[in-house]
Design a protein around this motif. Sequence first.
Motif, mmCIF file in Angstrom:
data_model
loop_
_atom_site.group_PDB
_atom_site.id
_atom_site.type_symbol
_atom_site.label_atom_id
_atom_site.label_comp_id
_atom_site.label_asym_id
_atom_site.label_seq_id
_atom_site.Cartn_x
_atom_site.Cartn_y
_atom_site.Cartn_z
ATOM 1 N N ILE A 38 0.843 -1.199 0.000
ATOM 2 C CA ILE A 38 0.000 0.000 0.000
ATOM 3 C C ILE A 38 0.875 1.244 0.000
ATOM 4 N N LEU A 39 0.633 2.127 -0.968
ATOM 5 C CA LEU A 39 1.257 3.446 -0.982
ATOM 6 C C LEU A 39 0.249 4.434 -0.412
ATOM 7 N N LYS A 40 0.655 5.143 0.613
ATOM 8 C CA LYS A 40 -0.235 6.070 1.306
ATOM 9 C C LYS A 40 0.272 7.487 1.076
ATOM 10 N N TYR A 41 -0.435 8.266 0.232
ATOM 11 C CA TYR A 41 -0.012 9.620 -0.105
ATOM 12 C C TYR A 41 -0.646 10.611 0.869
ATOM 13 N N ASP A 42 0.190 11.511 1.368
ATOM 14 C CA ASP A 42 -0.233 12.469 2.389
ATOM 15 C C ASP A 42 0.250 13.850 1.967
ATOM 16 N N ASN A 43 -0.657 14.677 1.475
ATOM 17 C CA ASN A 43 -0.301 16.006 0.997
ATOM 18 C C ASN A 43 -0.198 16.990 2.157
ATOM 19 N N GLY A 44 0.817 17.835 2.086
ATOM 20 C CA GLY A 44 0.999 18.879 3.078
ATOM 21 C C GLY A 44 1.607 20.107 2.428
ATOM 22 N N VAL A 45 1.833 21.125 3.226
ATOM 23 C CA VAL A 45 2.528 22.333 2.768
ATOM 24 C C VAL A 45 3.608 22.631 3.790
ATOM 25 N N GLY A 46 4.853 22.354 3.438
ATOM 26 C CA GLY A 46 5.921 22.440 4.422
ATOM 27 C C GLY A 46 5.659 21.446 5.533
ATOM 28 N N ASP A 47 5.683 21.927 6.770
ATOM 29 C CA ASP A 47 5.412 21.044 7.905
ATOM 30 C C ASP A 47 3.956 21.117 8.367
ATOM 31 N N GLN A 48 3.097 21.704 7.529
ATOM 32 C CA GLN A 48 1.679 21.814 7.862
ATOM 33 C C GLN A 48 0.859 20.787 7.084
ATOM 34 N N ASP A 49 -0.241 20.346 7.668
ATOM 35 C CA ASP A 49 -1.191 19.527 6.927
ATOM 36 C C ASP A 49 -1.854 20.377 5.854
ATOM 37 N N PHE A 50 -2.195 19.743 4.739
ATOM 38 C CA PHE A 50 -2.927 20.475 3.712
ATOM 39 C C PHE A 50 -4.417 20.420 4.023
ATOM 40 N N ILE A 51 -5.065 21.583 3.975
ATOM 41 C CA ILE A 51 -6.506 21.682 4.189
ATOM 42 C C ILE A 51 -7.063 22.621 3.132
ATOM 43 N N PHE A 52 -8.090 22.181 2.439
ATOM 44 C CA PHE A 52 -8.731 23.035 1.442
ATOM 45 C C PHE A 52 -9.178 24.360 2.075
ATOM 46 N N GLY A 53 -8.954 25.443 1.313
ATOM 47 C CA GLY A 53 -9.416 26.751 1.757
ATOM 48 C C GLY A 53 -8.501 27.440 2.747
#
Length: 266
Positions: A38-53
């Motif tokens: 299983i490949l588990k992709y986890d999008n973020g921005v720098g050391d922050q979680d990515f959240i829409f908006g």
Amino acid sequence: MKLFKYTFALLACAVITACSSDDDSTSDDLSGQSGALILKYDNGVGDQDFIFGTSYSKSNSESFKLDNLKYIISNVRFTDTNGNIFEYPAEDNAFIIDESEGNNAGEIYVTLENVDAADYVSVTFGIGIDQDRFALGAEGQGDFLDLADAEEMMWSWASGYKFIRLDGTYSTSTMIDQPLNVHMGSVGTSLDNYREVTLSFPNTVLVRTDKSPEVHIKADIAKVFDGSTAVNFADGYDQVHTDANETPVIATNISTMFEVHHVHND
């Protein structure tokens, strides 16, 4: 003296046991066996979680917010401890990583079935669709063509796939919430923006009939704009589509945004 000999014997036994345990992963006869990986992709921005908006700052005082985030990965293959390569079957080897389909933790799972049992040390995958696959024509794309079309990850067959799609807004010191659209891909056969990345695993991935390892891959979306080359929205990178100068820059930046964070073998 007896105590010393007893202690030495225990230490020797412990070393032998440890070596035997380390060798278990490579001494098994795995011929003809397979399992899931299983490949588990986890999008973020720098050391922050990515959240829409959510507004995220860039390196030059610009910021951006996204309401759409998707990208294509393909040609997934793994290298084992002996240098052997297992490549997932071509007809099923293209996937859309869609942030909106993530779980509560923002993770998107790609489950690969019937992977050869082995001890793997790295993964390689492409971002987008390579020219050889594109050259097979529309009928040669299999079910993925319909999926990409439904997910709005194509312009048209002649123009090709959108390898990444970011939609939202950006702000600068003088403008607020301006349209931001990055739809980068190859342009038919005239402009090849396909890129591949190879990621080493922090520990060996053990694929077995009774084990389904998970590889946690983090993707830093900030590197789309601040990767190998830092780009400014105000300089035209607010609308990236088929431009022959802009799209290769974004393609190369995207190839720098992935890393393996950790591996679970259980």
